[in-house]
Design an enzyme around this catalytic site. Structure first.
Site, PDB file in Angstrom:
ATOM      1  N   LYS A 126       5.959  -4.769  -3.639  1.00 47.92           N
ATOM      2  CA  LYS A 126       7.251  -4.620  -3.320  1.00 47.92           C
ATOM      3  C   LYS A 126       7.663  -4.574  -1.883  1.00 47.92           C
ATOM      4  O   LYS A 126       8.626  -5.320  -1.564  1.00 47.92           O
ATOM      5  CB  LYS A 126       7.740  -3.257  -3.892  1.00 47.92           C
ATOM      6  N   ARG A 153       3.843  -0.402  -4.963  1.00 53.38           N
ATOM      7  CA  ARG A 153       3.533  -0.663  -3.596  1.00 53.38           C
ATOM      8  C   ARG A 153       2.297  -1.660  -3.472  1.00 53.38           C
ATOM      9  O   ARG A 153       1.885  -2.188  -2.169  1.00 53.38           O
ATOM     10  CB  ARG A 153       3.392   0.400  -2.320  1.00 53.38           C
ATOM     11  N   ASN A 175      -1.485   2.384   5.373  1.00 51.74           N
ATOM     12  CA  ASN A 175      -0.423   1.181   4.912  1.00 51.74           C
ATOM     13  C   ASN A 175       0.018   0.463   6.106  1.00 51.74           C
ATOM     14  O   ASN A 175       0.686   1.148   6.926  1.00 51.74           O
ATOM     15  CB  ASN A 175       0.438   1.823   4.204  1.00 51.74           C
ATOM     16  N   GLY A 176      -0.505  -0.860   5.972  1.00 51.41           N
ATOM     17  CA  GLY A 176      -0.009  -1.620   7.332  1.00 51.41           C
ATOM     18  C   GLY A 176      -1.144  -2.645   7.600  1.00 51.41           C
ATOM     19  O   GLY A 176      -2.079  -2.841   7.030  1.00 51.41           O
ATOM     20  N   CYS A 219       0.712  -1.226  -0.344  1.00 55.90           N
ATOM     21  CA  CYS A 219       0.047   0.038  -0.113  1.00 55.90           C
ATOM     22  C   CYS A 219       0.908   1.359  -0.178  1.00 55.90           C
ATOM     23  O   CYS A 219       2.078   1.284   0.662  1.00 55.90           O
ATOM     24  CB  CYS A 219      -1.015   0.074   1.330  1.00 55.90           C
ATOM     25  N   GLU A 257       8.119 -15.317 -10.726  1.00 57.45           N
ATOM     26  CA  GLU A 257       7.563 -14.011 -10.215  1.00 57.45           C
ATOM     27  C   GLU A 257       6.768 -13.307 -11.417  1.00 57.45           C
ATOM     28  O   GLU A 257       5.945 -12.719 -11.475  1.00 57.45           O
ATOM     29  CB  GLU A 257       8.431 -12.848  -9.631  1.00 57.45           C
ATOM     30  N   GLU A 266      17.646 -18.005  -7.041  1.00 52.57           N
ATOM     31  CA  GLU A 266      17.244 -16.633  -7.699  1.00 52.57           C
ATOM     32  C   GLU A 266      16.764 -16.665  -8.824  1.00 52.57           C
ATOM     33  O   GLU A 266      15.614 -16.019  -9.263  1.00 52.57           O
ATOM     34  CB  GLU A 266      18.292 -15.571  -7.197  1.00 52.57           C
ATOM     35  N   HIS A 273      18.580 -37.454  -5.873  1.00 53.94           N
ATOM     36  CA  HIS A 273      17.881 -37.803  -4.521  1.00 53.94           C
ATOM     37  C   HIS A 273      16.376 -37.289  -4.732  1.00 53.94           C
ATOM     38  O   HIS A 273      15.533 -37.140  -3.647  1.00 53.94           O
ATOM     39  CB  HIS A 273      18.392 -37.081  -3.629  1.00 53.94           C
ATOM     40  N   LYS A 324      12.802 -15.466 -10.081  1.00 53.01           N
ATOM     41  CA  LYS A 324      12.559 -14.315 -10.937  1.00 53.01           C
ATOM     42  C   LYS A 324      11.739 -14.817 -12.165  1.00 53.01           C
ATOM     43  O   LYS A 324      10.593 -14.145 -12.463  1.00 53.01           O
ATOM     44  CB  LYS A 324      13.973 -13.882 -11.800  1.00 53.01           C
ATOM     45  N   TRP A 326      -2.570  -2.964  -1.795  1.00 59.26           N
ATOM     46  CA  TRP A 326      -2.321  -4.321  -1.771  1.00 59.26           C
ATOM     47  C   TRP A 326      -3.091  -4.826  -0.611  1.00 59.26           C
ATOM     48  O   TRP A 326      -3.230  -4.878   0.463  1.00 59.26           O
ATOM     49  CB  TRP A 326      -0.869  -4.601  -1.537  1.00 59.26           C
TER      50      TRP A 326
END
Ligand code: M6R
Length: 616
Positions: free
Chosen positions: A611, A27, A101-102, A2, A496, A489, A512, A493, A75
């Site tokens: 983000k 955000r 925001n929170g 947010c 995402e 990583e 394995h 990527k 968000w």
């Protein structure tokens, strides 16, 4: 998660709020909304589920006008993305309006209390209780000023005293129409100061078009903004002075600058960002990090590295370097796991928490745990004055510059490079590594911007390969040593931004279990640059090929060992093995980007993600 904005001044608020929100959309983009105090003394509110463009369109159809207002890009945490759940939220009287925001962790309890008192709610959000709590406090406050500043400021302060959780808020009330009150606790909030009014925002780019003069509010600060004054108080109502920073970078740093997407721009910004990360820190074959001069190096018996997502991967990579250079045990934990483990932490532990945003709730909680056990705490972040800095004994900034794409690229390579700098600085002080090997790494870090620039020159290869395979639905990434977290990583990527299911594995683990996934047509990306275990890796590649899998290999330029074993090859410049993930991740970022574009996905705004992850 947010983004919030606020403006009070002589200019029309709506265009300024929309422009601010445009720079905060990273955000969250589940919904957007704004409220202005209109000239005829009403709170005019517009909200729309979906991206900011929908709100902008609705404002064209039904414009609103005012010179004071607040805005929000969401968000979703509590309540699905919908017009009703979009912020701003109001109280029962419609005179108070809040953006947030929170997370209000005790919102159910507060909501029940408020319902019992006759309040009614129109959304499923946790935020709505804030508007009602402020209404309650305003009702109970005496009409005359209580000497602590405006009534809305006092009401917000008292209301927030009842709140558990984290927040940055902006509130307006029709009772004091040119006033905006802001407050923060473990979520960022800055004030932008201008001759043409004052601003509140979650992040600097939101105000940079109007001013470079910003105040970064500290934990538990509240602020009362009027067109020509700013009053900051702490949670007890005591007036506080906060420094005014002049931002040196301009808004073009937060614009696409001709690139089709922020993500691609930020991938290409890596050489320049790494120059900044290392600037003044590599001097005559040594690392200079005065930020760590107060660290009691002699007492360190163990290092704990923590972070989430890509930051966690940077920690995993750094472990190889720290172990080799410090000869100390090094543990790496995701913030979300470390915070709930019954883990042995004590003053002999050095805990380094890595978070580019400095806001990630899980990383902050893990860091607090380490701090509570007396560990020496170093924060590595990209965000000046962020929440993590207030928990740290020492702060090292990565100086990567603003990153707008939700998915990290330059901040990831910046995190890893800064961790390597920290590792080297500690190694020099504990004196357990050979000076020659450290010098080689210093040389590699000095050359890093050039190496990454050269790795970017492989973009055509990545683009061709990504387009050819854009239809696949799953992929494996394999590596050994530092190649393993690099594989993690690369897989992250790809997942995402292209939504292709990808997994990273240590190549030696293949037999394995994951080898069962390999069948004719399976695609496997292998991190196969020069390393101590390259021979073993070739055997793992052959295990894949024997079962019909195809290999895309990322190899060192000039190394012909891999060519006979790979179907497609991307050649990157060679560097010291412990530094190689910074270079090797570049073609993987590009593969993910081109795959996303080929599949019609938006690489800047992946579904369901934001983000800064300020919730658990
Ligand atoms: O701001 P932080 O470094 O604490 O963020 C941690 C993760 O949320 C972040 O790296 C996330 O995994 C990104 N989406 C990676 O692209």
């Amino acid at each position: 998660m947010c983004g919030i904005v606020g403006y009070t001044g002589p200019q029309p608020a709506v265009p300024l709020l929309l422009e601010g929100l445009r720079h905060l959309e990273y955000r969250g983009y589940d919904s957007a909304g704004l409220a202005v105090v209109s000239a005829n003394g009403h709170l005019e509110i517009r909200k729309a589920a979906g991206r900011l463009d929908r709100l902008t369109e609705s404002l064209k159809v039904a414009p609103i006008h005012g010179r004071v207002g607040v805005g929000h890009t969401r968000w979703a945490t509590h309540g699905r993305p919908s017009d009703e759940n979009a912020h701003p939220h109001t109280d029962c009287t419609g005179r108070v309006c809040v953006v947030h925001n929170g997370v209000v962790e005790n919102y159910r309890e507060l909501r029940d209390q408020l319902l019992a008192q006759g309040h009614h709610f129109t959304s499923e959000t946790d935020t709505e209780v804030l508007a009602h709590l402020i209404e309650v406090e305003l009702t109970e406050l005496p009409e005359a000023s209580d000497g602590e500043g405006p009534r809305l400021l006092t009401a917000c302060r008292k209301a927030l005293d009842r709140v558990e959780g984290l927040y940055a808020i902006a509130a307006v009330s029709l009772d004091d129409p040119d006033l905006i009150v802001g407050a923060r606790s473990r979520a960022p909030l800055i004030v932008g100061l201008s001759a043409e009014g004052n601003f509140l925002a979650s992040d600097v780019p939101a105000v940079l078009g109007e001013t470079r003069r910003v105040v970064r509010l500290k934990e538990q600060d509240l602020v009362a903004l009027r067109p020509d004054s700013v009053l900051i108080v702490d949670r007890y109502g005591r007036q506080r002075e906060r420094a005014v920073d002049v931002v040196t970078w301009d808004r073009t740093a937060a614009e696409k600058a001709g690139y089709p997407h922020f993500f691609l721009k930020e991938v290409y910004e890596q050489p320049e960002a790494l120059e900044r990360t290392c600037a003044g820190r590599l001097v005559d074959d040594h690392v200079v990090l005065p930020e760590l001069s107060g660290l009691d190096v002699e007492s360190i018996r163990r290092v704990v590295l923590t972070g989430c997502g890509s930051a966690y991967h940077a920690c995993l990579m750094a472990r190889y370097a720290f172990e080799a250079w410090l000869r100390l045990p090094v543990d790496v934990d995701m913030g979300s796991e470390l915070r709930y483990r019954d883990v042995a932490l004590d003053p002999s532990v050095l805990c380094i928490a890595v978070s580019q945003s400095g806001e990630t709730a899980d990383t902050l909680a893990a860091f607090e745990l380490a701090r509570a056990h007396g560990a020496q705490c170093v924060a590595l972040t990209n965000s000046v004055g962020s929440a993590i800095t207030s928990l740290a004994d020492h702060v090292v900034y990565q100086h990567s510059g603003p990153e707008v794409a939700v998915v990290s690229s330059k901040t990831f390579t910046g995190q890893l490079t800064t961790l390597l700098l920290i590792g080297l600085a500690l190694a020099e002080r504990v004196g357990r590594a050979t000076p020659v090997s450290l010098q080689k790494v210093v040389g590699a870090l000095t050359d890093l911007p050039r190496s990454v620039q050269e790795a970017l020159a492989t973009a055509q290869d990545s683009s061709r390969i990504a387009e050819r395979h854009a239809h696949v639905n799953r992929l494996l990434f394999l590596g050994r040593g530092v190649g393993y977290p690099t594989a993690l990583e690369g897989a992250l990527k790809l997942k995402e931004i292209s939504y292709i299911h990808a997994e990273g594995y240590p190549a030696g683990e293949l037999k394995h279990g994951p080898l069962a996934l390999v069948e004719p047509g399976s695609l496997v990306v292998v991190l196969a640059t020069r390393s101590a275990t390259l021979g073993k890796l070739i055997s793992n590649i052959e295990e894949v090929r024997a079962r019909g899998g195809s290999i895309i290999a990322i190899t060192s330029r000039g190394d012909d060992l891999i060519a006979p074993h790979a179907d497609e090859i991307i050649r990157v410049p060679e560097t010291v093995e412990l530094v190689s993930p910074v270079v090797n991740v570049v073609p993987m970022q590009l593969l993910a980007y081109y795959a996303a574009v080929a599949r019609g996905c938006d690489p800047d705004k992946p579904r369901n993600l934001a983000k800064s992850v300020t919730v658990e």
